[in-house]
Design a protein around this motif. Sequence first.
Motif, PDB file in Angstrom:
ATOM      1  N   ILE A 368     -10.578   8.945 -18.386  1.00 41.74           N
ATOM      2  CA  ILE A 368     -10.116   9.329 -16.994  1.00 41.74           C
ATOM      3  C   ILE A 368      -9.174  10.464 -17.086  1.00 41.74           C
ATOM      4  N   ASP A 369      -9.097  11.099 -15.945  1.00 41.00           N
ATOM      5  CA  ASP A 369      -8.418  12.315 -15.580  1.00 41.00           C
ATOM      6  C   ASP A 369      -7.199  11.872 -14.898  1.00 41.00           C
ATOM      7  N   THR A 370      -5.920  11.956 -15.438  1.00 40.97           N
ATOM      8  CA  THR A 370      -4.651  11.886 -14.908  1.00 40.97           C
ATOM      9  C   THR A 370      -4.239  12.831 -14.094  1.00 40.97           C
ATOM     10  N   GLU A 371      -4.873  14.048 -13.937  1.00 41.01           N
ATOM     11  CA  GLU A 371      -4.225  15.377 -13.496  1.00 41.01           C
ATOM     12  C   GLU A 371      -4.581  15.610 -11.959  1.00 41.01           C
ATOM     13  N   GLY A 372      -5.290  14.539 -11.360  1.00 38.45           N
ATOM     14  CA  GLY A 372      -5.795  14.663  -9.976  1.00 38.45           C
ATOM     15  C   GLY A 372      -7.402  15.194  -9.765  1.00 38.45           C
ATOM     16  N   GLY A 373      -7.800  15.631 -10.754  1.00 36.40           N
ATOM     17  CA  GLY A 373      -9.296  16.376 -10.701  1.00 36.40           C
ATOM     18  C   GLY A 373     -10.493  15.567 -10.623  1.00 36.40           C
ATOM     19  N   GLY A 374     -10.353  14.171 -10.987  1.00 39.93           N
ATOM     20  CA  GLY A 374     -11.494  13.300 -11.275  1.00 39.93           C
ATOM     21  C   GLY A 374     -12.148  13.051  -9.685  1.00 39.93           C
ATOM     22  N   ILE A 375     -11.239  12.532  -8.608  1.00 38.17           N
ATOM     23  CA  ILE A 375     -11.810  12.317  -7.501  1.00 38.17           C
ATOM     24  C   ILE A 375     -12.135  13.443  -6.600  1.00 38.17           C
ATOM     25  N   ARG A 376     -11.622  14.559  -6.690  1.00 40.85           N
ATOM     26  CA  ARG A 376     -11.955  15.841  -6.288  1.00 40.85           C
ATOM     27  C   ARG A 376     -13.291  16.241  -6.860  1.00 40.85           C
ATOM     28  N   HIS A 377     -13.448  16.024  -7.999  1.00 44.83           N
ATOM     29  CA  HIS A 377     -14.651  16.603  -8.718  1.00 44.83           C
ATOM     30  C   HIS A 377     -15.719  15.513  -7.977  1.00 44.83           C
ATOM     31  N   LEU A 378     -15.586  14.231  -7.711  1.00 45.48           N
ATOM     32  CA  LEU A 378     -16.596  13.509  -7.175  1.00 45.48           C
ATOM     33  C   LEU A 378     -17.174  14.016  -5.875  1.00 45.48           C
ATOM     34  N   PHE A 379     -16.086  14.430  -4.933  1.00 43.77           N
ATOM     35  CA  PHE A 379     -16.461  15.224  -3.712  1.00 43.77           C
ATOM     36  C   PHE A 379     -17.325  16.443  -3.974  1.00 43.77           C
ATOM     37  N   LYS A 380     -17.000  17.215  -4.865  1.00 46.66           N
ATOM     38  CA  LYS A 380     -17.536  18.450  -5.153  1.00 46.66           C
ATOM     39  C   LYS A 380     -19.070  18.144  -5.646  1.00 46.66           C
ATOM     40  N   LEU A 381     -19.331  17.174  -6.400  1.00 43.38           N
ATOM     41  CA  LEU A 381     -20.446  16.889  -6.812  1.00 43.38           C
ATOM     42  C   LEU A 381     -21.342  16.475  -5.652  1.00 43.38           C
ATOM     43  N   GLN A 382     -20.951  15.576  -5.006  1.00 40.80           N
ATOM     44  CA  GLN A 382     -21.717  15.233  -3.742  1.00 40.80           C
ATOM     45  C   GLN A 382     -21.985  16.310  -2.840  1.00 40.80           C
TER      46      GLN A 382
END
Length: 552
Positions: A368-382
């Motif tokens: 997992i990414d604990t620096e906040g980028g994981g959820i944002r990256h999901l949005f960018k991929l969509q």
Amino acid sequence: MTENELREYIRMNYPKENEANEWKEFKNLKNDFNGKEKNDIISYVSGISNMDGGNLVIGVVDQTLEIVGTDTYNYDTDVAKLRIKDQCANVPTDGLTIDEYITDDTQKTVWIIHIPKHLPRLPVYAHSKAYQRIGSSLIDITKGRMDAILFEPVPNDTDWTAEILPQATIDSLDPDAIQKAREGYKRYKPKNAELCDQWDDVTFLNKAHITIDGKITRAALILLGKEENEWMINPCVCKVRWCLKTLDNGNKDYEIYSMPLILAVDELASNVRNTKVRFLRPGSMQPDMPRRYDDFTLREPLCNCIAHQLWTAGARIEVVEFEDDRLIFQNYGPFIPTSVMQVVMNDSPSSYYLNPFLVEAMRNVDLIDTEGGGIRHLFKLQRERMFPMPEYDINDGKVKLTITGHVVNKAYADLLIERPELTLEEVMYLDCIAKRHPERLTSAQLQKLVDKDLIVRNGEEWLVTGENPTTNPTTNPTTNPTTKSAPTMQVNRLLEVMGDGEYSSSQLRTMVGLKDKKYFTEKYLNPAVESGLVVMTYPEQKNHRNQRYRKA
């Protein structure tokens, strides 16, 4: 400090209305301190405190930052603080301060109230209600936000995942899972890769913060434990259930994955029917055929479910796959960050985690990414796929994430292709309109989309620009070939800004507030010329160097 200097000071230090900052006129504190619910000072103190805290600027006009000043009535800053503490149940004392500014030239008074974050597990109330902020809006606190506050971990809490299992040994762990953890550790910490190869299993697990002094933790068993040892964490359940459903919600297949979950992630991801999607970009003859889900999209949500599961609830993690449609990931437990929007827009991780020891272990093995980028990256991929934005439902003590694997609204997809300059924030707002949820947006957010020519009003309904509204077949102009189509909103906008003179294409584009030349030409200029409402000064030479345009 003069009025202009104070305005610039506010603009520099509190530049944007969001969860943390609010500008309000509040011209008379006699009426505005404890007045109408959701429209007085104590309501805003509750709403801001129930997020991460922030600032309430009093005596300025919303959006314009014009300083109008406020009549402080019989309050000074000390009396006001006492009033806030009396009227706002649970508001913290530390950090609650008020700065007073009186302009030298106009004698206008401005207050800036600094509001601390709520205390752990104690929401702040005003008018016997709790409020929260979403963007720049003040609303009644949602069930999801209330759960996040009530379940918020505090530093002195015992972390269930960090507790030692006295009956467990290194032999309770799966060798393949340990090897998988080593590979992830070396990706996350490449500088330690050579050392990692030299460590024995006990040393490695300590270094990766999976075990404590060689003792097996619950986190170690969840990630790396042999399936037959699940009894060691009874009555808790360590399982992920994958279910395949038909588009009409019928059950078609299922499988249950158990420990070690570090291996279950890859096994489940490979089981998803990740077929290709076919769609044509405007103006292209060659279709795009991407996979429905990026590899990251399959693994990140599942790993987040594992990291943030409320294990003591005794519930399974659920992954539901709808054939050729969407994926749903669900875990029990609160959504700890203040809001999905804040996480996505600010790349801001939570300050707290429900399972801090497990989260740290998963981070160290690259899960997992604990620096906040994981959820944002999901949005960018969509966004890159022109698919709808991920949808979070954080009610009833659960977090449910829905990811759609196809184009749902073609007009929305076309705009994402034609307008690559759109920010992720604007795309998220537009997504709400495409999903028919304008109520999720504030009036300012809706106006921003209108100003960007991204949405149009059709009666009581908001539509994505380019989307065909539902029309009565008897009045549909396509049923009568002699009927001329009405000008589009874009053409009307162009006609509004044009005077009686002659203008170049670049001048007109600037006048309507657009930067994208291709989009302006295709949506504004060409339709206006083709409809005969705008004429060219050189109609026979469309690309003439001195070409100008005027109203017909």
